[in-house]
Design an enzyme around this catalytic site. Sequence first.
Site, PDB file in Angstrom:
ATOM      1  N   HIS A  33     -33.667-111.922   7.999  1.00 41.17           N
ATOM      2  CA  HIS A  33     -33.688-111.045   6.818  1.00 41.17           C
ATOM      3  C   HIS A  33     -33.634-109.574   7.259  1.00 41.17           C
ATOM      4  O   HIS A  33     -32.926-108.766   6.656  1.00 41.17           O
ATOM      5  CB  HIS A  33     -34.983-111.240   6.013  1.00 41.17           C
ATOM      6  CG  HIS A  33     -35.190-112.615   5.464  1.00 41.17           C
ATOM      7  ND1 HIS A  33     -36.195-113.442   5.898  1.00 41.17           N
ATOM      8  CD2 HIS A  33     -34.529-113.298   4.489  1.00 41.17           C
ATOM      9  CE1 HIS A  33     -36.151-114.578   5.214  1.00 41.17           C
ATOM     10  NE2 HIS A  33     -35.152-114.523   4.362  1.00 41.17           N
ATOM     11  N   GLY A 143     -26.405-113.821   4.632  1.00 39.56           N
ATOM     12  CA  GLY A 143     -26.315-114.313   6.005  1.00 39.56           C
ATOM     13  C   GLY A 143     -25.356-115.476   6.185  1.00 39.56           C
ATOM     14  O   GLY A 143     -25.259-116.352   5.329  1.00 39.56           O
ATOM     15  N   LEU A 179     -33.116-118.478  12.863  1.00 43.11           N
ATOM     16  CA  LEU A 179     -34.364-118.146  12.176  1.00 43.11           C
ATOM     17  C   LEU A 179     -34.269-118.584  10.718  1.00 43.11           C
ATOM     18  O   LEU A 179     -33.224-118.466  10.094  1.00 43.11           O
ATOM     19  CB  LEU A 179     -34.632-116.652  12.271  1.00 43.11           C
ATOM     20  CG  LEU A 179     -34.843-116.137  13.695  1.00 43.11           C
ATOM     21  CD1 LEU A 179     -35.148-114.653  13.680  1.00 43.11           C
ATOM     22  CD2 LEU A 179     -35.947-116.891  14.412  1.00 43.11           C
TER      23      LEU A 179
HETATM   24  P1  AMP Z   1     -33.567-116.893   2.087  1.00 43.10           P
HETATM   25  O1  AMP Z   1     -34.790-116.028   1.990  1.00 43.10           O
HETATM   26  O2  AMP Z   1     -33.727-118.036   3.040  1.00 43.10           O
HETATM   27  O3  AMP Z   1     -33.008-117.284   0.749  1.00 43.10           O
HETATM   28  O4  AMP Z   1     -32.460-115.974   2.770  1.00 43.10           O
HETATM   29  C1  AMP Z   1     -32.107-114.727   2.252  1.00 43.10           C
HETATM   30  C2  AMP Z   1     -30.873-114.234   2.968  1.00 43.10           C
HETATM   31  O5  AMP Z   1     -31.139-114.135   4.369  1.00 43.10           O
HETATM   32  C3  AMP Z   1     -29.670-115.188   2.827  1.00 43.10           C
HETATM   33  O6  AMP Z   1     -28.494-114.429   2.623  1.00 43.10           O
HETATM   34  C4  AMP Z   1     -29.653-115.908   4.149  1.00 43.10           C
HETATM   35  O7  AMP Z   1     -28.381-116.376   4.524  1.00 43.10           O
HETATM   36  C5  AMP Z   1     -30.125-114.823   5.096  1.00 43.10           C
HETATM   37  N1  AMP Z   1     -30.664-115.405   6.330  1.00 43.10           N
HETATM   38  C6  AMP Z   1     -31.613-116.367   6.421  1.00 43.10           C
HETATM   39  N2  AMP Z   1     -31.817-116.677   7.721  1.00 43.10           N
HETATM   40  C7  AMP Z   1     -30.959-115.925   8.452  1.00 43.10           C
HETATM   41  C8  AMP Z   1     -30.681-115.798   9.857  1.00 43.10           C
HETATM   42  N3  AMP Z   1     -31.311-116.523  10.763  1.00 43.10           N
HETATM   43  N4  AMP Z   1     -29.736-114.909  10.232  1.00 43.10           N
HETATM   44  C9  AMP Z   1     -29.074-114.155   9.305  1.00 43.10           C
HETATM   45  N5  AMP Z   1     -29.287-114.231   7.981  1.00 43.10           N
HETATM   46  C10 AMP Z   1     -30.218-115.104   7.562  1.00 43.10           C
END
Ligand code: AMP
Length: 270
Positions: A33, A143, A179
Amino acid sequence: MKILLNNIDLNEALFDNSNIGFVPTMGSLHDGHISLIKKSLRLSSKTIVSIFVNPKQFNNKEDYKKYPRNIKKDLKILKKLKVDFVYLPKIKDIYKAKNKIEIKLNKQDKIMCAKYRRGHFEGVIEVMTRLTKIINPTKIFMGEKDFQQLLLVKRFVEKNFKSKIISCKTIRDKNKIALSSRNTLLNKNDLRKAGAIARDLIVFKKKLSKNMNLKNLFLMKKKELKKKYNIKIDYLELRNTKNLQLTNKIKNAKIFVGYYISRVRLIDNF
Ligand code: AMP
């Protein structure tokens, strides 16, 4: 850093701002994030991060309940990064708008996570449509870790709004695990396994070459991983990165995997 607890606060804070960068999250923030947020801070005049665990995208109530939440720590991280706004909406802030939004995926979209998590992407696209309408950002940072989500949201949002989706590289730890907030649900042994699986698939991808029977090779690899790590695999597939169709060509393709370790579902792509 301003904390916006409802849509009135939000409208007040954003009304005379332009070039807004938006980073939608479900909280339990990690370096993945943070990389999105840093990119937004670089490329936007103001950055807004939302933390909202969206009930509509969970196809399983238990999964929604046990999704990790850590708001105090998240706010500390965001303050240190000097984010301009944090949006912490309640369910009614997002879903009170009377207009119904009906999202339908095409048949060819019902693959990978869309096949194994019924209704999941419809929920993601709906919340992203609502958030984009409410915030009206110039750029939205997402991401590649969630590659299928990224392509679907890009298609729907860019068709209906002026906002542009900016894709951001997957961040991994030193053991090569992508992550994820869900990693906090794994014990040490499971984390070690997840790292070994990621490294295994990185090496596997490097060894792929044109003249191999890829279909058979992927079937064998799936069997091997299941047995070696005692995991349940939803899918392990080579797909084209533009249209997500199954492919035999290594160029412009990625390996996509969705699997369970100890009932925790993880996804990744290489
Ligand atoms: P989430 O909180 O899991 O819904 O993720 C929020 C945003 O962070 C989404 O666009 C995900 O794709 C991105 N994201 C989650 N994990 C990673 C990571 N390891 N590397 C890059 N982006 C990430």
